[in-house]
Design an enzyme around this catalytic site. Structure first.
Site, PDB file in Angstrom:
ATOM      1  N   GLY A 190      96.620   6.667 -32.535  1.00  0.00           N
ATOM      2  CA  GLY A 190      96.043   6.673 -33.865  1.00  0.00           C
ATOM      3  C   GLY A 190      96.115   5.368 -34.623  1.00  0.00           C
ATOM      4  O   GLY A 190      95.414   5.199 -35.622  1.00  0.00           O
ATOM      5  N   SER A 218      90.538   7.835 -30.791  1.00  0.00           N
ATOM      6  CA  SER A 218      91.235   8.705 -31.728  1.00  0.00           C
ATOM      7  C   SER A 218      90.405   8.961 -32.978  1.00  0.00           C
ATOM      8  O   SER A 218      89.630   8.105 -33.417  1.00  0.00           O
ATOM      9  CB  SER A 218      92.571   8.083 -32.136  1.00  0.00           C
ATOM     10  OG  SER A 218      93.226   8.881 -33.108  1.00  0.00           O
ATOM     11  N   TYR A 231      91.753  15.363 -34.227  1.00  0.00           N
ATOM     12  CA  TYR A 231      92.750  16.014 -35.049  1.00  0.00           C
ATOM     13  C   TYR A 231      91.958  16.978 -35.936  1.00  0.00           C
ATOM     14  O   TYR A 231      91.271  16.548 -36.864  1.00  0.00           O
ATOM     15  CB  TYR A 231      93.505  15.005 -35.910  1.00  0.00           C
ATOM     16  CG  TYR A 231      94.524  14.186 -35.166  1.00  0.00           C
ATOM     17  CD1 TYR A 231      95.570  14.803 -34.489  1.00  0.00           C
ATOM     18  CD2 TYR A 231      94.462  12.792 -35.160  1.00  0.00           C
ATOM     19  CE1 TYR A 231      96.524  14.054 -33.811  1.00  0.00           C
ATOM     20  CE2 TYR A 231      95.412  12.036 -34.488  1.00  0.00           C
ATOM     21  CZ  TYR A 231      96.435  12.674 -33.815  1.00  0.00           C
ATOM     22  OH  TYR A 231      97.378  11.946 -33.155  1.00  0.00           O
ATOM     23  N   THR A 286      93.777  17.796 -30.030  1.00  0.00           N
ATOM     24  CA  THR A 286      95.235  17.682 -30.070  1.00  0.00           C
ATOM     25  C   THR A 286      95.814  18.893 -30.789  1.00  0.00           C
ATOM     26  O   THR A 286      95.436  19.197 -31.913  1.00  0.00           O
ATOM     27  CB  THR A 286      95.662  16.386 -30.773  1.00  0.00           C
ATOM     28  OG1 THR A 286      95.200  15.266 -30.001  1.00  0.00           O
ATOM     29  CG2 THR A 286      97.175  16.307 -30.901  1.00  0.00           C
ATOM     30  N   HIS A 290     103.009  14.355 -26.451  1.00  0.00           N
ATOM     31  CA  HIS A 290     102.691  13.352 -27.466  1.00  0.00           C
ATOM     32  C   HIS A 290     103.609  12.135 -27.341  1.00  0.00           C
ATOM     33  O   HIS A 290     103.945  11.487 -28.341  1.00  0.00           O
ATOM     34  CB  HIS A 290     102.789  13.951 -28.867  1.00  0.00           C
ATOM     35  CG  HIS A 290     101.785  13.398 -29.840  1.00  0.00           C
ATOM     36  ND1 HIS A 290     100.764  14.149 -30.355  1.00  0.00           N
ATOM     37  CD2 HIS A 290     101.640  12.156 -30.379  1.00  0.00           C
ATOM     38  CE1 HIS A 290     100.037  13.408 -31.181  1.00  0.00           C
ATOM     39  NE2 HIS A 290     100.551  12.187 -31.221  1.00  0.00           N
ATOM     40  N   ARG A 342     104.429   4.065 -17.511  1.00  0.00           N
ATOM     41  CA  ARG A 342     104.726   2.659 -17.771  1.00  0.00           C
ATOM     42  C   ARG A 342     104.300   1.733 -16.633  1.00  0.00           C
ATOM     43  O   ARG A 342     104.383   0.515 -16.774  1.00  0.00           O
ATOM     44  CB  ARG A 342     106.240   2.471 -17.995  1.00  0.00           C
ATOM     45  CG  ARG A 342     106.819   3.277 -19.158  1.00  0.00           C
ATOM     46  CD  ARG A 342     106.352   2.728 -20.479  1.00  0.00           C
ATOM     47  NE  ARG A 342     106.965   3.440 -21.612  1.00  0.00           N
ATOM     48  CZ  ARG A 342     106.388   4.432 -22.268  1.00  0.00           C
ATOM     49  NH1 ARG A 342     105.176   4.856 -21.900  1.00  0.00           N
ATOM     50  NH2 ARG A 342     106.985   5.007 -23.303  1.00  0.00           N
ATOM     51  N   ARG A 344     101.424   3.336 -24.757  1.00  0.00           N
ATOM     52  CA  ARG A 344     102.057   2.155 -25.344  1.00  0.00           C
ATOM     53  C   ARG A 344     101.761   0.860 -24.592  1.00  0.00           C
ATOM     54  O   ARG A 344     101.552  -0.176 -25.235  1.00  0.00           O
ATOM     55  CB  ARG A 344     103.564   2.382 -25.470  1.00  0.00           C
ATOM     56  CG  ARG A 344     103.929   3.380 -26.582  1.00  0.00           C
ATOM     57  CD  ARG A 344     105.427   3.596 -26.664  1.00  0.00           C
ATOM     58  NE  ARG A 344     105.790   4.496 -27.753  1.00  0.00           N
ATOM     59  CZ  ARG A 344     105.889   5.822 -27.627  1.00  0.00           C
ATOM     60  NH1 ARG A 344     105.643   6.389 -26.458  1.00  0.00           N
ATOM     61  NH2 ARG A 344     106.225   6.567 -28.660  1.00  0.00           N
TER      62      ARG A 344
END
Length: 387
Positions: free
Chosen positions: A100, A129, A153, A179, A284, A319, A339
């Site tokens: 987001g 998003s 959302y 979501t 999440h 990752r 991330r």
């Protein structure tokens, strides 16, 4: 035939001419570089999780207790990571999970467009998003020919929800990702300790502020009364969804509906029975609830319940390229990264993000080569072992 793993040959070849990679190829160094480059408020929001962040950290750690047994004497000189999703051919199972605050990760505050351009550069689909600094239509155009998903959302106001979904369908998105676990925000100490919630400062709300149904709720447009528009957003964000809402969601669009946040096999079965076109296993990234089980540990049970009736998407804790392959081995059809690509955006915009995606794909490709698994089908058949 080129392979993703050929990236390492290009890097080594450039090194002979004294050229080293502009951005790191491993997550640990990427994270360290991003921590030094990102503003503290943005970094904390991107990195932060719920509570003491146990579940967030466990998401990543849990991959380490799953291992794959290599098979020898298999010709892997040709590898094929290609797959399909909703009838669209994709070069790999990797996709970008919805984030987001992607919009504020880049210095120009247009991180959503940068992520979309990285998608176009790599063929890795973006899940755009609802929370964005750029309109969903512009984000989709920036994806080029690469398929894209739109994450919803679900607003409390049904007209706003219908409008957002209609816009996404008209813009050419391939599916709506709903979501389920964010009708209220989890307890996030990193943000609470500095009283930082970007949306309440007017960030990443462009999809709402440009939406005709949302603007119809306002006495004045956001350009004239930002504070009131933000307040209206807060009052409309976060509809509590139940299984009874599936018929309504289904009525909004002809696009496939993906339910994000499914972690229990019974929920997966019920989702399919009520019309879901795909299951998205995710907690999440540990941002919404703490004290839970790592998402990768819940994936096999959900995948078994789905029994390949619909696609299974997965994210949380990915990752590395080896994580991607392990998730496929445990039942995922598509694997989302979060991330790491945010860090790539922060360091180098679209090019930095594309670099991160290419490194993940290169590592995944080479792992499959070394393990004697030339296709995703071979990876699934081999499975993974809990160590």
């Amino acid at each position: 035939m080129p392979h993703y793993g050929d990236l390492q040959n290009a890097i080594y070849g450039a090194g002979l001419m004294g050229v080293q990679p502009t951005w790191p190829v491993d997550f640990a160094t990427l994270k360290a570089r991003a921590e030094a480059a990102m503003p503290p408020a943005v970094l904390n929001y991107v990195q932060g999780g719920c509570g003491d962040e146990w579940t967030q950290d466990e998401n990543a750690r849990a991959f380490r207790h799953w291992g794959m047994v290599p098979r020898m004497m298999v010709d892997c000189t040709q590898r094929d990571l290609s797959t399909t999703l909703f009838g669209r051919a994709l070069p790999s199972p990797l996709f970008m999970a919805p984030i987001g605050v992607t919009g504020i990760v880049t210095q120009d505050q247009h991180g959503d467009l940068a992520a979309a351009r990285a998608s176009a550069m790599t063929g890795v689909p973006l899940t755009a998003s609802t929370l964005s600094n750029d309109p969903l239509e512009e984000v989709k155009r920036a994806c080029g020919d690469t398929p894209a998903l739109f994450q919803l959302y679900t607003p409390r106001d049904k007209d706003v929800a219908a409008s957002l979904v209609s816009r996404a369908e008209a813009a050419g998105y391939d599916a709506i990702v709903v979501t389920l676990d964010t009708w209220v925000t989890g307890w996030r100490p990193r943000d609470l300790n500095v009283s930082n919630f970007p949306q309440l400062r007017g960030h990443v709300l462009t999809n709402y502020f440009t939406d005709p149904a949302f603007r119809a709720l306002l006495a004045k447009p956001p350009e004239e009364d930002l504070r009131a528009a933000i307040g209206t957003w807060g009052a409309t964000f976060g509809k509590v969804l139940t299984w009874d809402d599936m018929a309504w969601l289904r009525s909004l669009t002809t696009l496939p509906i993906v339910l994000k946040g499914i972690c229990h096999p019974d929920d997966a079965r019920r989702a399919i029975d009520t019309g879901a076109d795909a299951i998205y296993v995710s907690n999440h990234g540990g941002r919404q609830a703490n004290g839970g089980i790592a998402a990768i540990d819940m994936l096999p049970g959900v995948a078994a319940a789905v029994a390949r009736r619909v696609p299974v998407l997965f994210d949380s804790g990915v990752r590395s390229g080896s994580d991607v392959v392990k998730a496929v081995a445990l039942g995922a059809d598509m694997v989302g990264v979060g991330r790491p690509y945010s860090y790539g955006l922060a360091l180098g915009g679209a090019d930095g993000c594309a670099h991160v995606l290419r490194c993940l794909l290169a590592e995944a490709d080479l792992l499959m080569a070394v393990n004697g698994m030339p296709t995703l089908k071979a990876v699934r058949e081999a499975g993974a072992v809990r160590t």
